[in-house]
Design a protein around this motif. Structure first.
Motif, PDB file in Angstrom:
ATOM      1  N   ASN A  23     -50.752 -28.148  29.914  1.00 39.25           N
ATOM      2  CA  ASN A  23     -50.362 -26.984  29.127  1.00 39.25           C
ATOM      3  C   ASN A  23     -49.343 -26.148  29.893  1.00 39.25           C
ATOM      4  N   ILE A  24     -48.370 -25.627  29.171  1.00 34.03           N
ATOM      5  CA  ILE A  24     -47.548 -24.540  29.689  1.00 34.03           C
ATOM      6  C   ILE A  24     -48.254 -23.259  29.276  1.00 34.03           C
ATOM      7  N   SER A  25     -48.551 -22.416  30.247  1.00 35.67           N
ATOM      8  CA  SER A  25     -49.393 -21.247  30.008  1.00 35.67           C
ATOM      9  C   SER A  25     -48.768 -20.012  30.606  1.00 35.67           C
ATOM     10  N   ILE A  26     -49.254 -18.849  30.156  1.00 33.44           N
ATOM     11  CA  ILE A  26     -48.876 -17.579  30.767  1.00 33.44           C
ATOM     12  C   ILE A  26     -50.153 -16.849  31.167  1.00 33.44           C
ATOM     13  N   PHE A  34     -55.521 -15.791  30.924  1.00 32.49           N
ATOM     14  CA  PHE A  34     -54.391 -16.674  30.649  1.00 32.49           C
ATOM     15  C   PHE A  34     -54.373 -17.065  29.178  1.00 32.49           C
ATOM     16  N   LYS A  35     -53.217 -17.592  28.754  1.00 25.31           N
ATOM     17  CA  LYS A  35     -53.039 -18.044  27.373  1.00 25.31           C
ATOM     18  C   LYS A  35     -52.225 -19.334  27.400  1.00 25.31           C
ATOM     19  N   ASN A  36     -52.739 -20.388  26.770  1.00 27.58           N
ATOM     20  CA  ASN A  36     -51.998 -21.636  26.652  1.00 27.58           C
ATOM     21  C   ASN A  36     -50.936 -21.498  25.558  1.00 27.58           C
ATOM     22  N   ILE A  37     -49.702 -21.835  25.910  1.00 28.65           N
ATOM     23  CA  ILE A  37     -48.577 -21.684  24.977  1.00 28.65           C
ATOM     24  C   ILE A  37     -48.213 -23.006  24.324  1.00 28.65           C
ATOM     25  N   LEU A  38     -48.189 -24.084  25.135  1.00 28.30           N
ATOM     26  CA  LEU A  38     -47.658 -25.352  24.630  1.00 28.30           C
ATOM     27  C   LEU A  38     -48.364 -26.512  25.314  1.00 28.30           C
ATOM     28  N   LYS A  39     -48.928 -27.432  24.518  1.00 25.25           N
ATOM     29  CA  LYS A  39     -49.494 -28.662  25.072  1.00 25.25           C
ATOM     30  C   LYS A  39     -48.362 -29.620  25.412  1.00 25.25           C
ATOM     31  N   THR A  40     -48.538 -30.396  26.488  1.00 25.59           N
ATOM     32  CA  THR A  40     -47.471 -31.296  26.906  1.00 25.59           C
ATOM     33  C   THR A  40     -48.038 -32.514  27.616  1.00 25.59           C
ATOM     34  N   ARG A  41     -47.285 -33.618  27.548  1.00 25.35           N
ATOM     35  CA  ARG A  41     -47.587 -34.813  28.317  1.00 25.35           C
ATOM     36  C   ARG A  41     -46.553 -35.023  29.425  1.00 25.35           C
ATOM     37  N   ARG A  54     -39.911 -14.863  25.755  1.00 25.84           N
ATOM     38  CA  ARG A  54     -39.367 -16.208  25.603  1.00 25.84           C
ATOM     39  C   ARG A  54     -39.294 -16.911  26.952  1.00 25.84           C
ATOM     40  N   LEU A  55     -39.581 -18.219  26.917  1.00 20.78           N
ATOM     41  CA  LEU A  55     -39.437 -19.064  28.089  1.00 20.78           C
ATOM     42  C   LEU A  55     -38.371 -20.110  27.828  1.00 20.78           C
ATOM     43  N   SER A  56     -37.591 -20.399  28.859  1.00 19.84           N
ATOM     44  CA  SER A  56     -36.654 -21.514  28.852  1.00 19.84           C
ATOM     45  C   SER A  56     -37.335 -22.692  29.533  1.00 19.84           C
ATOM     46  N   LEU A  57     -37.307 -23.852  28.881  1.00 13.35           N
ATOM     47  CA  LEU A  57     -37.985 -25.043  29.390  1.00 13.35           C
ATOM     48  C   LEU A  57     -36.992 -26.193  29.474  1.00 13.35           C
ATOM     49  N   THR A  58     -36.891 -26.803  30.644  1.00 10.91           N
ATOM     50  CA  THR A  58     -36.020 -27.958  30.848  1.00 10.91           C
ATOM     51  C   THR A  58     -36.849 -29.110  31.381  1.00 10.91           C
ATOM     52  N   ALA A  59     -36.633 -30.296  30.827  1.00 13.40           N
ATOM     53  CA  ALA A  59     -37.378 -31.469  31.276  1.00 13.40           C
ATOM     54  C   ALA A  59     -36.472 -32.691  31.270  1.00 13.40           C
ATOM     55  N   VAL A  60     -36.791 -33.640  32.142  1.00 13.23           N
ATOM     56  CA  VAL A  60     -36.040 -34.892  32.258  1.00 13.23           C
ATOM     57  C   VAL A  60     -36.843 -36.013  31.613  1.00 13.23           C
ATOM     58  N   LEU A  79     -41.429 -23.686  19.303  1.00 13.93           N
ATOM     59  CA  LEU A  79     -40.543 -24.396  20.219  1.00 13.93           C
ATOM     60  C   LEU A  79     -39.250 -24.752  19.503  1.00 13.93           C
ATOM     61  N   GLU A  80     -38.115 -24.536  20.187  1.00 10.11           N
ATOM     62  CA  GLU A  80     -36.810 -24.845  19.597  1.00 10.11           C
ATOM     63  C   GLU A  80     -35.939 -25.542  20.629  1.00 10.11           C
ATOM     64  N   ALA A  81     -35.324 -26.659  20.234  1.00  9.92           N
ATOM     65  CA  ALA A  81     -34.396 -27.374  21.109  1.00  9.92           C
ATOM     66  C   ALA A  81     -33.027 -26.704  21.078  1.00  9.92           C
ATOM     67  N   LEU A  82     -32.434 -26.503  22.250  1.00 10.87           N
ATOM     68  CA  LEU A  82     -31.106 -25.906  22.341  1.00 10.87           C
ATOM     69  C   LEU A  82     -30.052 -26.907  22.797  1.00 10.87           C
ATOM     70  N   VAL A  83     -30.379 -27.689  23.797  1.00 10.40           N
ATOM     71  CA  VAL A  83     -29.445 -28.686  24.334  1.00 10.40           C
ATOM     72  C   VAL A  83     -30.227 -29.981  24.512  1.00 10.40           C
ATOM     73  N   ASP A  84     -29.710 -31.080  23.941  1.00 13.63           N
ATOM     74  CA  ASP A  84     -30.486 -32.317  23.904  1.00 13.63           C
ATOM     75  C   ASP A  84     -29.825 -33.425  24.712  1.00 13.63           C
ATOM     76  N   ALA A  85     -30.592 -34.033  25.598  1.00 18.24           N
ATOM     77  CA  ALA A  85     -30.258 -35.290  26.274  1.00 18.24           C
ATOM     78  C   ALA A  85     -28.891 -35.266  26.954  1.00 18.24           C
TER      79      ALA A  85
END
Length: 202
Positions: A23-26, A34-41, A54-60, A79-85
């Motif tokens: 989880n991404i949490s705050i 704490f509060k879970n914001i987003l589940k993730t693998r 708002r949080l900015s999230l970057t992943a590879v 969740l909103e995508a801003l820049v993809d791949a």
């Protein structure tokens, strides 16, 4: 953990390697609630606050090695995508959290792009460079960037001979103002730029 500059909150990734879930949490800075914001693998998120909510999230991607950028609302979890791949993606958020300078690899090398969250429009600045070699003014009205004299290849970590320019947001697609050119003095490879609050030093 990523501490907010505006509130007492901290954002972080909790990941359970046994279940391959997280989880991404705050939480508050004392981690008493704490509060879970987003589940993730994914376990490789880079987290940054852009403003109070708002949080900015970057992943590879493990499959493609390409990076994507998202924003998430800490209230709704939207969740909103801003820049993809993109390859070699770097981000640099404005102090007001409403504007983004980013760099990515193109056919010419590493180049700079601007995104305004108001209309989600991406503008190519037609400048070589890395977002990490730029600094925002405190009023978010201008950018000060170290621009390489030659194209930056790969991730740009090999260094460069830089000139300095000022980019005005109100004329984002215009010609930047030259502040210093590499021919004016000795070799400069700028890193970790900071623009003073008094707006008189870089």
């Amino acid at each position: 953990p990523e501490f907010s500059r505006r509130t007492d909150n901290v954002a972080y990734l909790y990941f359970n390697a046994d279940t391959n879930e997280g989880n991404i949490s705050i939480a508050d800075s004392q981690f008493t609630a704490f509060k879970n914001i987003l589940k993730t693998r994914l376990n490789n998120w880079k987290i940054q606050w852009t403003d109070e909510h708002r949080l900015s999230l970057t992943a590879v991607s493990a499959a493609t090695k390409l990076e994507s950028l998202f924003i998430v609302d800490t209230g709704s979890g939207g969740l909103e995508a801003l820049v993809d791949a993109k390859r070699f993606l770097e981000t640099n958020w404005s102090p007001d959290g409403n504007q983004l300078l980013f760099s990515r690899q193109t056919r010419k090398g590493l180049e700079l792009f601007y995104l305004n969250l108001g209309d989600r429009r991406i503008t190519a600045l037609n400048l070589a460079g890395r977002a990490s070699k730029c600094a925002w003014s405190y009023d978010s009205a201008a950018l000060y960037c170290a621009i390489p004299e030659k194209p930056l290849l790969n991730d740009g970590s090999a260094g460069s001979e830089d000139s300095f320019v000022k980019i005005t947001v109100n004329n984002i697609a215009g010609t930047p103002e030259k502040l210093y050119t590499a021919a004016d003095a000795s070799f400069v490879d700028a890193r970790d730029l900071i623009y003073s609050r008094a707006q008189n030093a870089l």
